[in-house]
Design an enzyme around this catalytic site. Structure first.
Site, PDB file in Angstrom:
ATOM      1  N   CYS A  18      81.074  87.922  84.928  1.00 37.31           N
ATOM      2  CA  CYS A  18      81.126  86.583  85.667  1.00 37.31           C
ATOM      3  C   CYS A  18      81.901  86.736  86.800  1.00 37.31           C
ATOM      4  CB  CYS A  18      81.489  85.416  84.703  1.00 37.31           C
ATOM      5  SG  CYS A  18      83.161  85.437  84.287  1.00 37.31           S
ATOM      6  N   CYS A  21      85.701  87.567  86.594  1.00 39.19           N
ATOM      7  CA  CYS A  21      86.050  88.910  86.367  1.00 39.19           C
ATOM      8  C   CYS A  21      86.169  89.617  87.744  1.00 39.19           C
ATOM      9  CB  CYS A  21      84.815  89.668  85.467  1.00 39.19           C
ATOM     10  SG  CYS A  21      84.537  89.000  83.812  1.00 39.19           S
ATOM     11  N   CYS A  96      71.673 131.160  76.623  1.00 40.35           N
ATOM     12  CA  CYS A  96      72.835 131.498  76.430  1.00 40.35           C
ATOM     13  C   CYS A  96      74.086 131.646  77.397  1.00 40.35           C
ATOM     14  CB  CYS A  96      72.815 132.823  75.602  1.00 40.35           C
ATOM     15  SG  CYS A  96      72.570 134.440  76.400  1.00 40.35           S
ATOM     16  N   CYS A  99      73.411 133.940  80.068  1.00 39.10           N
ATOM     17  CA  CYS A  99      72.498 133.496  81.436  1.00 39.10           C
ATOM     18  C   CYS A  99      73.492 132.981  82.463  1.00 39.10           C
ATOM     19  CB  CYS A  99      71.444 132.587  80.726  1.00 39.10           C
ATOM     20  SG  CYS A  99      70.416 133.431  79.793  1.00 39.10           S
ATOM     21  N   ASP A 519      61.265  90.165 122.558  1.00 39.52           N
ATOM     22  CA  ASP A 519      61.066  90.944 123.772  1.00 39.52           C
ATOM     23  C   ASP A 519      59.646  91.215 124.169  1.00 39.52           C
ATOM     24  OD1 ASP A 519      60.259  92.580 121.545  1.00 39.52           O
ATOM     25  OD2 ASP A 519      60.922  94.485 122.558  1.00 39.52           O
TER      26      ASP A 519
END
Length: 562
Positions: A18, A21, A96, A99, A519
């Site tokens: 809220c 806070c 693994c 890699c 404009d």
């Protein structure tokens, strides 16, 4: 890296419920040494902090906010222009540790790559490199040559999608809470108040004959509602104990008092202590119905937050997913995230311009209405600039990419909308200040009102009813949340209609405008021409319309803007 006075950082704040806070965070953080300005947005759940880094450590700010019962996560700074670039990739095909190590070794050995970090668990890689020496495409090609796949992660898109997923999750949670709340609160209301509407109860539930069954039935119906709204108690009571009561504290204290009092009366009924009188002095329905109604408000609040992201998502969809890269005499389709400044791109008829750049060859007309609002496509030839997200209507264009990723005009527009949605209007400061003092003031007034009625001889049941009513009705969230949510919705809807609002302050000032000067008349149209008059001079109308230019006036045809 040393930061100067006036440094700015943005943080994601979690746990706010809220306006009290957000006001508490602003007040506490604002008093810290080195803090020059702090702005907490409840709707966007963010904090903008301006501070002096020589006098303040961000870790200290985070600890202070966590001490208040909230979470704080500071977002990374944007990389400095002209410095090393950071590339984040989603990497596929790893099985693994060998890699991930191979990718780090291969990419880390490339000229211009400063660091390469690959995580096997998250299947992500972070690479820092010198754009003058190597490129994102070269890094991805090296990963592909090593036998793995990669996909570029866009931090802005990732952050947006993360927030949207959080909003969707919050809405789903509110929906799960709302269903049992109303499913049990409605029959409870009928059971406790039905006799006032002339709805008779069965004998086994009638308080005149079965007061204990009457009380236990209400207790059984109330417990699921209390459980569905348990966050009011798990969040409101700790906030009260920390000395920072919020809206949840009001709900927890009010409904909790009604529930506990009713449970005590139920115990006395079971002991045979004035059972009939105690049965008519139960307030289970007050606690249950109030929790159900406030949960409904929470659901609407979560729904409105989710809808505000639709405008940004619509803008993001204007950027195509792929681009056609020209390499010598060949072309190939690549992800738009792979496009780099200096690339030569082919834009086919009916396709959107992938990034900002300059036309190298070809002639066409480009629909730039998403930028300018003008419905008539603009002719483009060699040397003309084009913007990403605009639509190539006819003819092929070969362009040179100049601004890509977060540097494009469309990306800056999206960033402007996001910043505007997270900004705070001047009037919001007043609402937050009132909310900060409002919650403890309401609790004091509720206690005074209840005690005053009790001392006046009204009796404890009536005094409790007054206490509960003041606690749960005086909710400051509507006041504290209305402004930030209206800014989010207003700026988002404006973006959908082609109106960019720079900040909440600008939106507030717009309410004081008395006159608007445009404009030209074309700005006030619906964006499409309509045939107003046709002179055929003896020719067939269909033939004339076929031969006539679609988007230019001729002596025989007059267009009228809609």
């Amino acid at each position: 890296m040393s930061e100067q006075s006036g440094a700015k950082r943005k943080a994601k704040i979690s746990g706010m419920h809220c306006a009290a806070c957000s006001s508490r965070i602003e007040r506490v953080v604002g008093k810290m040494d080195g803090v020059e300005d702090v702005n907490v947005n409840l709707a966007a759940e963010t904090m903008n902090l301006t501070f002096d880094s020589d006098a303040l450590d961000l870790a200290e700010v985070g600890s202070t906010i966590e001490g208040l019962g909230f979470g704080a996560e500071f977002m990374d700074d944007e990389p400095d222009e002209g410095g090393p670039e950071e590339l984040r990739l989603s990497i596929g095909g790893m099985h693994c540790a060998a890699c991930s190590s191979r990718i780090e070794r291969v990419v880390g050995g490339m000229d211009g790559v400063e660091s390469a970090e690959v995580s096997l668990a998250s299947e992500e890689g972070v690479f820092r490199f010198d754009p003058d020496t190597t490129s994102r495409r070269a890094i991805r090609q090296a990963i592909a040559d090593a036998g793995f796949t990669s996909e570029i992660q866009d931090p802005a898109v990732n952050l947006f999608e993360e927030r949207r997923r959080e909003a969707e999750h919050a809405l789903a949670v509110r929906r799960r809470e709302l269903i049992p709340a109303f499913l049990f609160a409605f029959p409870l209301l009928i059971l406790s108040m039905g006799h006032m509407w002339g709805m008779p109860l069965p004998v086994w539930l009638d308080p005149a004959y079965s007061p204990l069954a009457f009380a236990l039935a209400q207790l059984v119906l109330t417990l699921p509602v209390i459980w569905s709204g348990r966050h009011f108690y798990t969040q409101g009571i700790p906030a009260l104990l920390r000395g920072g009561p919020n809206m949840d504290s009001l709900v927890a204290m009010g409904t909790g008092a009604a529930f506990i009092y009713s449970v005590w009366n139920t115990i006395e009924i079971s002991l045979g202590v004035d059972a009939m009188a105690r049965a008519m002095d139960l307030y289970y329905e007050s606690a249950a119905v109030l929790i159900a109604m406030i949960s409904l408000g929470k659901y609407f609040e979560a729904s409105s937050r989710l809808k505000t992201s639709d405008a940004i998502r619509a803008l993001m969809k204007l950027t195509p997913d792929t681009a056609v890269l020209v390499e010598g005499d060949t072309t190939r389709e690549i992800s738009v995230t792979e496009v780099e400044p200096g690339d030569t791109l082919l834009v086919k008829p009916g396709g959107r311009i992938p990034v900002d750049g300059t036309v190298m060859s070809g002639r066409s007309s480009v629909d730039e209405s998403m930028l300018t609002g003008e419905p008539i496509p603009v002719d483009k030839k060699e040397g003309d600039s084009v913007a990403g997200g605009t639509l190539n209507t006819h003819g092929s264009l070969t362009m040179k990419a100049e601004r890509v990723g977060g540097d494009t005009m469309l990306a800056r527009i999206i960033r402007l909308v996001q910043e505007a949605q997270g900004s705070k209007a001047p009037i919001a400061n007043l609402a937050d200040t009132i909310s900060y003092y409002f919650v403890p003031a309401v609790m004091v007034v509720a206690v005074i009102a209840g005690v005053a009625w009790f001392l006046s001889g009204a009796g404890f049941p009536f005094s409790l009813r007054i206490f509960v009513a003041v606690m749960v009705i005086a909710c400051p969230c509507a006041m504290g949340l209305a402004t930030p949510v209206s800014i989010m919705v207003g700026t988002g809807r404006g973006a959908q209609l082609g109106v960019l609002i720079k900040s909440g302050g600008a939106l507030q000032q717009a309410g004081e405008i008395d006159a608007v000067v445009f404009d030209k008349t074309g700005t006030l149209t619906h964006g499409r021409p309509e045939l107003a008059e046709l002179a055929t001079f003896g020719l067939d109308e269909d033939e004339v319309l076929t031969l006539a230019p679609r988007q230019s006036a001729t002596p025989s045809i007059r267009w009228r803007w809609q």
